[in-house]
Design an enzyme around this catalytic site. Sequence first.
Site, PDB file in Angstrom:
ATOM      1  N   ASP A  82      -6.805  -2.400   4.465  1.00 59.44           N
ATOM      2  CA  ASP A  82      -5.607  -1.730   4.665  1.00 59.44           C
ATOM      3  C   ASP A  82      -5.101  -1.661   6.166  1.00 59.44           C
ATOM      4  OD1 ASP A  82      -4.989  -1.411   1.953  1.00 59.44           O
ATOM      5  OD2 ASP A  82      -6.096   0.642   2.120  1.00 59.44           O
TER       6      ASP A  82
ATOM      7  N   HIS B 112       0.716  -1.198   0.121  1.00 57.70           N
ATOM      8  CA  HIS B 112       0.007   0.113  -0.004  1.00 57.70           C
ATOM      9  C   HIS B 112       0.866   1.111   0.026  1.00 57.70           C
ATOM     10  CE1 HIS B 112      -3.528   2.376   0.872  1.00 57.70           C
ATOM     11  NE2 HIS B 112      -2.802   3.113   1.806  1.00 57.70           N
TER      12      HIS B 112
HETATM   13  N1  NHR Z   1      -9.513  -6.363   0.547  1.00 57.03           N
HETATM   14  C1  NHR Z   1      -9.506  -6.510   1.570  1.00 57.03           C
HETATM   15  N2  NHR Z   1     -10.709  -7.153   2.230  1.00 57.03           N
HETATM   16  N3  NHR Z   1      -8.537  -6.055   2.681  1.00 57.03           N
HETATM   17  C2  NHR Z   1      -7.462  -5.286   2.208  1.00 57.03           C
HETATM   18  O1  NHR Z   1      -6.668  -4.770   3.001  1.00 57.03           O
HETATM   19  C3  NHR Z   1      -7.483  -5.130   0.664  1.00 57.03           C
HETATM   20  C4  NHR Z   1      -8.338  -5.585  -0.155  1.00 57.03           C
HETATM   21  C5  NHR Z   1      -8.300  -5.337  -1.481  1.00 57.03           C
HETATM   22  C6  NHR Z   1      -7.483  -4.702  -1.922  1.00 57.03           C
HETATM   23  C7  NHR Z   1      -5.390  -3.073  -1.679  1.00 57.03           C
HETATM   24  C8  NHR Z   1      -5.798  -1.645  -1.414  1.00 57.03           C
HETATM   25  C9  NHR Z   1      -4.659  -0.778  -1.626  1.00 57.03           C
HETATM   26  O2  NHR Z   1      -3.312  -0.912  -1.509  1.00 57.03           O
HETATM   27  C10 NHR Z   1      -6.531  -4.189  -1.410  1.00 57.03           C
HETATM   28  C11 NHR Z   1      -6.295  -4.269   0.099  1.00 57.03           C
HETATM   29  C12 NHR Z   1      -8.604  -1.042  -3.601  1.00 57.03           C
HETATM   30  C13 NHR Z   1      -9.500  -0.060  -2.820  1.00 57.03           C
HETATM   31  C14 NHR Z   1     -11.052   0.381  -3.300  1.00 57.03           C
HETATM   32  O3  NHR Z   1     -11.510   1.213  -2.837  1.00 57.03           O
HETATM   33  C15 NHR Z   1      -9.023  -0.035  -1.508  1.00 57.03           C
HETATM   34  C16 NHR Z   1      -7.840  -0.606  -0.944  1.00 57.03           C
HETATM   35  C17 NHR Z   1      -7.081  -1.268  -1.895  1.00 57.03           C
HETATM   36  C18 NHR Z   1      -7.412  -1.375  -3.425  1.00 57.03           C
HETATM   37  N4  NHR Z   1     -11.320  -0.095  -4.528  1.00 57.03           N
HETATM   38  C19 NHR Z   1     -12.604   0.180  -4.933  1.00 57.03           C
HETATM   39  C20 NHR Z   1     -13.838  -1.028  -5.006  1.00 57.03           C
HETATM   40  O4  NHR Z   1     -14.867  -0.687  -5.190  1.00 57.03           O
HETATM   41  C21 NHR Z   1     -12.426   0.303  -6.552  1.00 57.03           C
HETATM   42  C22 NHR Z   1     -11.315   1.563  -6.666  1.00 57.03           C
HETATM   43  C23 NHR Z   1     -10.894   1.699  -8.324  1.00 57.03           C
HETATM   44  O5  NHR Z   1     -11.209   0.975  -9.040  1.00 57.03           O
HETATM   45  O6  NHR Z   1     -10.079   2.795  -8.640  1.00 57.03           O
HETATM   46  O7  NHR Z   1     -13.313  -2.378  -4.885  1.00 57.03           O
HETATM   47  O8  NHR Z   1      -5.048   0.563  -1.891  1.00 57.03           O
END
Ligand code: NHR
Length: 182
Positions: free
Chosen positions: A131, A95
Site C-alpha cells: 500500500d 485501497h
Molecule cells: N502486494 C504487494 N506486494 N503490494 C501491495 O501494495 C499490495 C499487495 C497485495 C494486495 C491490496 C491491499 C489492500 O488494498 C494489496 C496490495 C491484503 C493485505 C493482507 O494483509 C494487505 C493489503 C492489501 C491486501 N493480506 C493477508 C495476507 O496474509 C490476508 C488477509 C485476509 O485474507 O483477510 O496476504 O488492502
Amino acid sequence: MLALARSMTGDHPARPVLVASNDPAATGLAKAQALGIPTAAVDHRPFGRDRETFEAALLAHINAAQPDILCLAGFMRILTPGFIKAFEGRMLNIHPSLLPKYPGLHTHARAVAAGDKVAGCTVHEVTAKLDAGPVLGQARVPVLPGDTEDSLSARVLGMEHQLYPQVLRRFAKGDRTPVFLG
Ligand code: NHR
C-alpha cells in the site's frame, strides 16, 4: 472489478482479458463470465504458507491471457517481490483509505475509531512495499455522525466505483497524472 469491466467499452483504450481470483467461490467470477470475460480461479489455501508456488499457478493463467495492465480489486493476498517484478509499473490497486493514512486492513473501523471527519479511497501503483506505491488517484467522502464501519464502507465503495474506472482509463492511455474526486 465489475465497475472496471463495464467501463471498458467504446473509446476506452483497454479491454478486459481475464478476471482471476484466489477464491473459487467468489461471486465476481460468475458475474465476469456473464459479461463474456474469461475467468480463472486458483485457491491459495492448498498452498499453505508457500506464496511463491501459489503465485506461479496464478501467473500461468495471467500470462496466458497476455495482459498489459493488472488491476487488483478486492484481492487480499500479499504479493511477493517476484510477482511484483513481473508487472512492475503495470499493476494497480484500490485501497479503502486516503493513503498514506491506514495502510493494511480494517481501514474504516480505524477511521471511525480515530474520529476522522474525512475518509476515502486511493488508487495506487502496486510495489513490493504494501500500500505504498505511487498514488494515481484519490476520492474523499465525509465521515458522518453515527457512522459505523459498515456505513462508512458503503459510502467509500460508491466512490471506489467512480474513481477506479477514471484512473484506469487515464493509465491505459499512458497518463499517470493523479485523479482527485470529492
Ligand atoms: N502486494 C504487494 N506486494 N503490494 C501491495 O501494495 C499490495 C499487495 C497485495 C494486495 C491490496 C491491499 C489492500 O488494498 C494489496 C496490495 C491484503 C493485505 C493482507 O494483509 C494487505 C493489503 C492489501 C491486501 N493480506 C493477508 C495476507 O496474509 C490476508 C488477509 C485476509 O485474507 O483477510 O496476504 O488492502
